[in-house]
Design a protein around this motif. Structure first.
Motif, PDB file in Angstrom:
ATOM      1  N   GLY A   1      52.998  50.387  35.777  1.00  0.00           N
ATOM      2  CA  GLY A   1      53.272  51.070  36.783  1.00  0.00           C
ATOM      3  C   GLY A   1      54.825  51.697  36.502  1.00  0.00           C
ATOM      4  N   THR A   2      55.591  51.224  35.548  1.00  0.00           N
ATOM      5  CA  THR A   2      57.002  51.400  35.359  1.00  0.00           C
ATOM      6  C   THR A   2      57.347  52.731  34.845  1.00  0.00           C
ATOM      7  OG1 THR A   2      57.161  50.438  33.211  1.00  0.00           O
ATOM      8  CG2 THR A   2      57.184  48.988  35.350  1.00  0.00           C
ATOM      9  N   ALA A   3      56.485  53.625  34.174  1.00  0.00           N
ATOM     10  CA  ALA A   3      56.748  54.913  33.684  1.00  0.00           C
ATOM     11  C   ALA A   3      57.244  56.021  34.779  1.00  0.00           C
ATOM     12  CB  ALA A   3      55.618  55.458  32.861  1.00  0.00           C
ATOM     13  N   LYS A   4      58.182  56.548  34.499  1.00  0.00           N
ATOM     14  CA  LYS A   4      58.723  57.574  35.447  1.00  0.00           C
ATOM     15  C   LYS A   4      58.706  59.103  34.882  1.00  0.00           C
ATOM     16  CE  LYS A   4      60.625  54.225  37.925  1.00  0.00           C
ATOM     17  NZ  LYS A   4      60.094  53.066  37.076  1.00  0.00           N
ATOM     18  N   ALA A   5      58.638  59.962  35.882  1.00  0.00           N
ATOM     19  CA  ALA A   5      58.284  61.357  35.720  1.00  0.00           C
ATOM     20  C   ALA A   5      59.297  62.124  36.524  1.00  0.00           C
ATOM     21  CB  ALA A   5      57.073  61.809  35.613  1.00  0.00           C
TER      22      ALA A   5
ATOM     23  N   GLN B   1      49.475  62.095  39.900  1.00  0.00           N
ATOM     24  CA  GLN B   1      48.679  63.299  39.692  1.00  0.00           C
ATOM     25  C   GLN B   1      48.351  63.432  38.461  1.00  0.00           C
ATOM     26  OE1 GLN B   1      50.819  66.214  42.111  1.00  0.00           O
ATOM     27  NE2 GLN B   1      50.517  65.174  43.718  1.00  0.00           N
ATOM     28  N   LYS B   2      49.125  63.490  37.560  1.00  0.00           N
ATOM     29  CA  LYS B   2      48.687  63.659  36.039  1.00  0.00           C
ATOM     30  C   LYS B   2      47.874  62.630  35.437  1.00  0.00           C
ATOM     31  CE  LYS B   2      50.979  64.910  31.808  1.00  0.00           C
ATOM     32  NZ  LYS B   2      52.186  65.234  31.137  1.00  0.00           N
ATOM     33  N   GLN B   3      47.909  61.361  35.765  1.00  0.00           N
ATOM     34  CA  GLN B   3      46.940  60.463  35.501  1.00  0.00           C
ATOM     35  C   GLN B   3      45.729  60.749  35.861  1.00  0.00           C
ATOM     36  OE1 GLN B   3      49.316  56.945  36.384  1.00  0.00           O
ATOM     37  NE2 GLN B   3      49.146  56.185  34.406  1.00  0.00           N
ATOM     38  N   ILE B   4      45.510  61.209  37.215  1.00  0.00           N
ATOM     39  CA  ILE B   4      44.131  61.574  37.817  1.00  0.00           C
ATOM     40  C   ILE B   4      43.686  62.665  37.154  1.00  0.00           C
ATOM     41  CG2 ILE B   4      43.062  62.224  40.217  1.00  0.00           C
ATOM     42  CD1 ILE B   4      45.123  60.611  41.673  1.00  0.00           C
TER      43      ILE B   4
ATOM     44  N   SER C   1      47.901  57.693  28.947  1.00  0.00           N
ATOM     45  CA  SER C   1      48.935  58.684  27.997  1.00  0.00           C
ATOM     46  C   SER C   1      50.163  59.087  28.600  1.00  0.00           C
ATOM     47  CB  SER C   1      48.147  59.849  27.276  1.00  0.00           C
ATOM     48  OG  SER C   1      47.730  60.757  28.500  1.00  0.00           O
ATOM     49  N   PRO C   2      50.134  59.387  29.843  1.00  0.00           N
ATOM     50  CA  PRO C   2      51.699  59.495  30.381  1.00  0.00           C
ATOM     51  C   PRO C   2      52.647  58.354  30.048  1.00  0.00           C
ATOM     52  CG  PRO C   2      50.177  60.121  32.062  1.00  0.00           C
ATOM     53  CD  PRO C   2      49.350  59.407  30.984  1.00  0.00           C
ATOM     54  N   GLU C   3      51.960  57.010  29.880  1.00  0.00           N
ATOM     55  CA  GLU C   3      53.085  55.892  29.518  1.00  0.00           C
ATOM     56  C   GLU C   3      53.546  56.140  28.124  1.00  0.00           C
ATOM     57  OE1 GLU C   3      51.175  52.169  30.001  1.00  0.00           O
ATOM     58  OE2 GLU C   3      50.087  52.900  31.943  1.00  0.00           O
ATOM     59  N   LEU C   4      52.852  56.823  27.271  1.00  0.00           N
ATOM     60  CA  LEU C   4      53.260  57.146  25.788  1.00  0.00           C
ATOM     61  C   LEU C   4      54.116  57.896  25.878  1.00  0.00           C
ATOM     62  CD1 LEU C   4      49.686  57.152  24.212  1.00  0.00           C
ATOM     63  CD2 LEU C   4      51.055  55.281  24.631  1.00  0.00           C
TER      64      LEU C   4
END
Length: 311
Positions: free
Chosen positions: A122-126, A133-136, A193-196
């Motif tokens: 849960g540490t990825a930032k945007a 929302q993007k992950q959902i 994938s947002p973590e990547l």
């Protein structure tokens, strides 16, 4: 460093240690703890450091590790906590490929995707959008794709009436296990994938955040996807292998006894493989500084850094 991660780092060095810890963390009775109890225990652990000095002498440590996300410090919804995973998946995997299989696969992948979403790093930032929302959005796409791909072989076989013994063997016996494992790993990779893209936090041994690393995120997502594939691929395939030997040995004399033995075998495999799959890789992952991005390498002298792998 979060109390949960300190606990896993101190007590979960080997596979066997992690396996024993997961058998405690997965205790369904932990689901009965109230949010107030969990918060009080969480505060106690953070202030006293008991996760390092006497973690196994105080069962309250498992209230935190089983119920609280180590990155966000939020209490995970009951059904999506690790102890809630086994009751939700204590279902003969073959039912996923039975009648109404598209719907059943959709339900199955919806639950596993939700579990991944709420238990990932849960540490990825945007900056320009809501990361969750993007992950959902990605998760909905992954669920639909995985359900369709999983159902496709049987639908194709029934549509074109391919009823030969070889086709039946391949589609009903050999293909489902690797396909289910592959699709389970696929949903993990897509949802996280947002973590990547954004990287995850890496910390030194004192818990100080050194920076955001895409390479650490790649390692964390890969390990989680492999563990998920091993869990579902094995729990689909292994009961058939064990039942083959049970039938040959003729332990069960009647169809009812055979059905009971089969249910016990499936439940036992699920109960064993869940902690095994979660124990394959450390929760508090380690990565060498030399394997990280140049800006992180230049910002610390530590030879090894740590991150939350997620579940």
């Amino acid at each position: 460093m979060d109390a949960n991660l300190r606990f896993w780092r101190a007590e979960g060095q080997s596979f066997f240690q992690r396996f024993l810890l997961w058998t405690d963390v997965l205790d369904p009775l932990l689901l009965l703890k109230s949010s107030d109890e969990i918060r009080r225990t969480r505060l106690l652990l953070q202030n006293s450091g008991k996760t390092l000095s006497e973690p196994l002498q105080n069962d309250q440590v498992f209230w935190s590790t089983s119920s609280v996300h180590p990155d966000t410090d939020k209490i995970i919804p009951v059904l999506f906590r690790p102890p809630g995973k086994f009751p939700q998946e204590n279902l003969n995997p073959k039912l996923i490929f039975a009648y109404n299989l598209s719907f059943l696969q959709f339900v199955f992948h919806t639950y596993t995707t939700g579990f991944t979403l709420l238990n990932g790093n849960g540490t990825a930032k945007a900056e320009e959008y809501s990361l969750q929302q993007k992950q959902i959005f990605y998760g909905l796409g992954a669920i639909s794709y995985a359900a369709c791909i999983g159902a496709l072989p049987l639908v194709f076989m029934n549509r074109y009436m391919l009823n030969s013994s070889l086709t039946q063997l391949v589609v009903r016996k050999l293909l489902p296990a690797p396909l289910l494992g592959l699709m389970s790993a696929f949903t993990v990779a897509v949802v996280r994938s947002p973590e990547l893209e954004n990287g995850i936090e890496v910390m030194d041994r004192n818990g100080k955040v050194v920076g955001l690393s895409q390479k650490a995120a790649e390692k964390a997502v890969k390990e989680t996807a492999l563990s998920r594939a091993a869990l579902f691929g094995t729990t689909f395939f292994l009961p058939d292998v064990l039942m083959y030997f049970v039938e040959r040995a003729k332990f069960a004399k009647t169809p009812r006894a055979l059905a009971l033995v089969k249910m016990l075998v499936i439940t036992s495999v699920l109960a064993g493989m869940l902690p095994v799959s979660l124990s394959m890789f450390p929760q508090c992952g380690e990565i060498k500084r030399a394997d990280l991005e140049p800006e992180i390498v230049s910002s610390t002298e530590e030879t090894e850094l740590f991150y939350n792998r997620g579940i």
